[in-house]
Every structure is written in C-alpha cells, then in structure tokens.
Design a protein around this motif. Sequence first.
Motif, short mmCIF file in Angstrom:
data_model
loop_
_atom_site.label_atom_id
_atom_site.label_comp_id
_atom_site.label_asym_id
_atom_site.label_seq_id
_atom_site.Cartn_x
_atom_site.Cartn_y
_atom_site.Cartn_z
N LEU A 1 100.63 11.58 17.04
CA LEU A 1 101.66 10.24 17.50
C LEU A 1 102.90 10.94 17.69
O LEU A 1 103.81 10.37 18.47
CB LEU A 1 101.63 9.49 16.05
CG LEU A 1 102.33 8.11 15.97
CD1 LEU A 1 102.03 7.41 17.19
CD2 LEU A 1 102.17 7.24 14.92
N ARG A 2 103.36 11.87 16.97
CA ARG A 2 104.68 12.36 17.16
C ARG A 2 105.06 12.64 18.57
O ARG A 2 106.03 12.56 19.31
CB ARG A 2 104.99 13.52 16.26
CG ARG A 2 106.39 14.18 16.31
CD ARG A 2 106.48 15.48 15.21
NE ARG A 2 106.43 14.93 14.12
CZ ARG A 2 107.55 14.49 13.48
NH1 ARG A 2 108.59 14.42 13.75
NH2 ARG A 2 107.36 14.00 11.97
N GLN A 5 105.50 9.74 20.43
CA GLN A 5 106.93 9.40 20.08
C GLN A 5 108.02 10.12 20.86
O GLN A 5 109.17 9.65 21.63
CB GLN A 5 107.18 9.24 18.71
CG GLN A 5 106.43 8.02 17.97
CD GLN A 5 106.17 8.13 16.52
OE1 GLN A 5 106.53 9.15 16.16
NE2 GLN A 5 106.16 7.02 15.89
N GLU A 6 107.99 11.54 20.98
CA GLU A 6 109.03 12.20 21.43
C GLU A 6 108.85 12.19 23.09
O GLU A 6 110.00 12.63 23.54
CB GLU A 6 108.73 13.78 21.14
CG GLU A 6 109.12 13.76 19.40
CD GLU A 6 108.61 15.26 18.69
OE1 GLU A 6 108.10 16.09 19.67
OE2 GLU A 6 109.04 15.55 17.45
N GLU A 74 97.52 4.10 18.29
CA GLU A 74 98.86 4.46 17.87
C GLU A 74 99.61 3.10 17.42
O GLU A 74 100.38 3.13 16.51
CB GLU A 74 99.57 5.28 18.88
CG GLU A 74 99.10 6.74 19.11
CD GLU A 74 97.71 6.82 19.83
OE1 GLU A 74 97.33 5.65 20.55
OE2 GLU A 74 97.21 7.80 19.95
N LYS A 78 101.64 1.69 13.56
CA LYS A 78 102.96 1.14 13.33
C LYS A 78 102.81 -0.21 12.96
O LYS A 78 103.37 -0.63 11.80
CB LYS A 78 103.77 1.11 14.51
CG LYS A 78 104.04 2.35 15.14
CD LYS A 78 104.87 3.24 13.97
CE LYS A 78 106.49 3.55 14.41
NZ LYS A 78 107.11 4.39 13.61
#
Length: 89
Positions: A1-2, A5-6, A74, A78
């Motif tokens: 997930l990181r 997001q990045e 993903e 959230k």
Amino acid sequence: LRTLQEAGWVTPPSIHVVRNHGAVPQLSWEGHRLQVTGVPRPCEISMDELASGRVGDVVSIPVTFICAGNRRKEQNMKKKTVGFNWGCA
C-alpha cells in the motif's frame, strides 16, 4: 500500500495491475503491427515506427481507464467498500 501511496496519481508500470475478463494477448514488440483502416491511406505500422515519432507525434497524457473493482483491496484498507477484495492478476 505504501508503494501505491508514494506513486501518487499515476501508477508506474512496475506496480501496474492487469485485470481482464478474458485472455491477455501475448504480443511481441518485433512482430506486432498496427493496422490503420477506414482512412484515405490505409497502412500498417510497426511498434518501432509508432514509438519513433516518424508517423506522428509521440505524446504522454494521463488517462483514467479503470475497472470498478481495481485496487479495491487497497481502498478497503482505508475505508470499507462494497464488493470483493481483488488481488493482482
């Protein structure tokens, strides 16, 4: 997930997810040709010709082309959505 997001708004090819409802065509760069028909001058263009810019400008534009379930796993991490968690193809 990181990693997603990045990456920001544009998903890089290295983490792109393929979701298909049928078989994925197996094409080779060297053998695939694009046929242009229904125009005054029909033609066939190789991938090298297409990528070179000799037959038209090469441009990059952001495009949204998405399945309603793409990246649902993903999204659910959230905020819970309706539907199944789909992983990579």
